[in-house]
Design an enzyme around this catalytic site. Structure first.
Site, PDB file in Angstrom:
ATOM      1  N   LYS A  51       0.512  -1.366  -0.418  1.00 41.19           N
ATOM      2  CA  LYS A  51      -0.107   0.058   0.048  1.00 41.19           C
ATOM      3  C   LYS A  51       0.872   1.061   0.201  1.00 41.19           C
ATOM      4  CE  LYS A  51      -3.304   2.334   2.836  1.00 41.19           C
ATOM      5  NZ  LYS A  51      -4.261   2.601   4.471  1.00 41.19           N
ATOM      6  N   LEU A  62      -9.579  -1.704  20.324  1.00 36.50           N
ATOM      7  CA  LEU A  62     -10.339  -1.438  20.320  1.00 36.50           C
ATOM      8  C   LEU A  62     -10.810  -1.008  21.783  1.00 36.50           C
ATOM      9  CD1 LEU A  62     -12.552  -3.430  17.340  1.00 36.50           C
ATOM     10  CD2 LEU A  62     -11.491  -0.518  17.347  1.00 36.50           C
ATOM     11  N   ILE A  96      -4.855  -0.943  13.764  1.00 39.78           N
ATOM     12  CA  ILE A  96      -3.258  -1.026  13.903  1.00 39.78           C
ATOM     13  C   ILE A  96      -2.055  -0.398  14.696  1.00 39.78           C
ATOM     14  CG2 ILE A  96      -1.589  -2.629  12.989  1.00 39.78           C
ATOM     15  CD1 ILE A  96      -3.507  -4.046  11.528  1.00 39.78           C
ATOM     16  N   GLY A 151      -0.696  12.351   9.552  1.00 36.92           N
ATOM     17  CA  GLY A 151       0.085  12.251   7.893  1.00 36.92           C
ATOM     18  C   GLY A 151       0.624  13.103   7.042  1.00 36.92           C
TER      19      GLY A 151
END
Length: 506
Positions: free
Chosen positions: A78, A333, A346, A433
């Site tokens: 990816k 979670l 993850i 990001g």
């Protein structure tokens, strides 16, 4: 001789077995023993995962090679995420992994691109990202080793079968003395209310005492929520989606080395390409669309034939105010949930594991717990703000959902970051990001051009960028198609080489 401390992990799945594998790898068996309790009767959320590059560091630290990992998890590589219809309907942009362009004399590239665009350059900013250009052409190869080479300016992650990854790590952990107990937890025991957990009573009659308890029970938050009463901070006022419908399908052709995130009327739809199938899901807000409508949207946009029945998932965005209470630490979670828009699930598991290992020598003192809680909560908030950014920057007015996203009042932390970029293109190094890719991709441009760029003559600047674009295109043209890369890698790696088993369910 010192008695080894006992760590009990409640719950399996990706979070539980990542935790077990990492602890078994990092902690000396003479000082720690590890037990994991899970039940095959309790399903896991695992619907296929899209990850960020940090997973490669996790695998490498465990001594897991890329070839055995890809073979065991049906993974593909990816290079980023394509966002379709998020800014305006009919548009798309890629949030790539790695660098945008090349800085010049300390000036970040997006400043150079902004100045050149105002002076006549008509080239999308993603054309200056090796990862984005390669992704569009479905090409892939690991980055070049030399930092001076253009093909070193990107990184990558994986799309993987999360259930297969959990099975893989279970074998890894069990080979390193982790004990698995097949049972359901019936009672969490304490010596007194509000005190540390002393033991778990199981439905098989067994009672497990331990020094540490790791809550990997998913949305149930069985230890940290039900028994430790750690407050849940609700972020659904900003992250409105609360449901997902998921459905795998057949592949539609050559694999794409990127995740697709396509905006829909009441949320967004993912496509995650694995070697053997495509994972699909529609993340939506039930206030704006019914389950039946969401399922119809998903089915009508599948790229291939459906391979299973649909599943619906409920969730709420938010985070525990305390992720470590007494001798109980929540990972995965059970600690919090942020929708999978930027593939951070993850990564947050990794962060929880890494910080727990950092603070474990601090035993049960308040300072270690407070620092852990502060660092993890801040990480959740940083990612939260980045995900909210995507919704807020939309220029869509075609549905009530998107109009409400535009109109929401933002957290102060995000307001400041948006203003800094809007005014002068400033990006805080601690932000999560690649902000310029998302901001510019959704039409948020700095109002002012960096003053340092003014010293570069316009035609020289445009010439430099055009040459860089050509150089990137030429280098990407030399890369193989991703499926060819994966085929050659997996063909050299019999799964049994690692002693890992395939198949089965966790």
């Amino acid at each position: 001789m010192t008695t080894p401390q006992h760590i009990c992990i409640a719950g399996g799945g990706t979070a539980g077995w990542m935790t077990a594998a990492a602890l078994a790898n990092r902690l000396p068996h003479s000082h720690y023993r590890i037990t994991l309790v899970e039940s095959a009767q309790i399903g896991t959320v695992g619907v296929g995962e899209s990850t960020i590059p940090h997973i490669r560091q996790f695998n490498s630290a465990l001594g897991i090679t890329e070839d055995e990992f890809i073979a065991a998890t049906s993974a593909t590589c990816k290079l980023g995420i394509e966002f379709t219809d998020w800014g305006k309907v009919g548009e798309s942009y890629i949030h790539p992994f790695g660098e945008l362009g090349k800085p010049l004399a300390g000036i970040e590239f997006h400043h150079l691109w902004q100045a050149a665009s105002l002076q006549g350059l008509d080239v999308p900013i993603e054309s200056f990202s090796v990862a984005a250009v390669a992704a569009r052409q479905r090409k892939f190869s690991p980055p070049h080793a030399s930092r001076e080479h253009l093909l070193s300016t990107y990184t990558y992650a994986y799309h993987l079968d999360a259930s297969a990854y959990a099975r893989f790590l279970r074998d890894y952990a069990e080979q390193r003395q982790v004990i698995r107990v097949e049972a359901q937890i019936r009672e969490v025991k304490r010596d007194h209310e509000g005190g540390p957990i002393t033991a778990l009573s199981l439905d098989n009659g067994e009672q497990i005492s331990a020094d540490w308890f790791i809550d990997c029970t998913g949305f149930r938050s069985l230890l940290i929520g039900d028994y430790s009463q750690a407050e849940f901070i609700d972020w659904s006022e900003w992250l409105k989606t609360n449901r997902a419908v998921v459905l795998p399908c057949e592949k539609d052709g050559p694999s794409r080395p990127y995740t697709k995130a396509m905006a829909r009327d009441a949320g967004w739809q993912w496509q995650i390409p694995l070697q053997h199938r495509i994972g699909n899901g529609y993340v939506y807000c039930s206030d704006y669309i019914s389950d039946e409508e969401a399922e119809h949207t998903l089915r009508s946009t599948l790229p291939g034939e459906a391979l299973a029945d649909v599943r619906f998932l409920d969730f709420k965005a938010g985070c525990r105010k305390q992720l470590w209470v007494q001798n109980c630490v929540a990972i995965g979670l059970s600690a919090g949930f942020l929708e999978p828009l930027e593939s951070t699930s993850i990564f947050l598991i990794q962060m929880g594991i890494a910080k727990f290992l950092e603070h474990l020598p601090g035993t049960h003192n308040d300072a270690a717990r407070n620092q852990y809680n502060r660092e993890l909560t801040e990480q959740y908030q940083v990612i939260r703000d980045f995900i909210i950014l995507h919704y807020y920057l939309t220029q869509r007015h075609d549905t009530p959902f998107w109009r409400d996203c535009q109109a929401m009042t933002l957290p102060d932390s995000l307001t400041e970051l948006i203003l800094a970029f809007r005014d002068s293109g400033l990006v805080d190094k601690k932000q999560y990001g690649l902000w310029p890719a998302v901001c510019i991709g959704q039409h948020l441009h700095p109002k002012q051009v960096d003053s340092r760029v003014a010293a570069i003559p316009p035609q020289q600047l445009i010439g430099m960028l055009n040459q860089l674009k050509s150089d990137i295109a030429a280098q990407v043209a030399t890369l193989p198609n991703m499926d060819d890369y994966l085929s050659s890698l997996v063909a050299q790696t019999p799964l049994q080489k690692s002693g890992m088993r395939a198949g089965g369910q966790v």
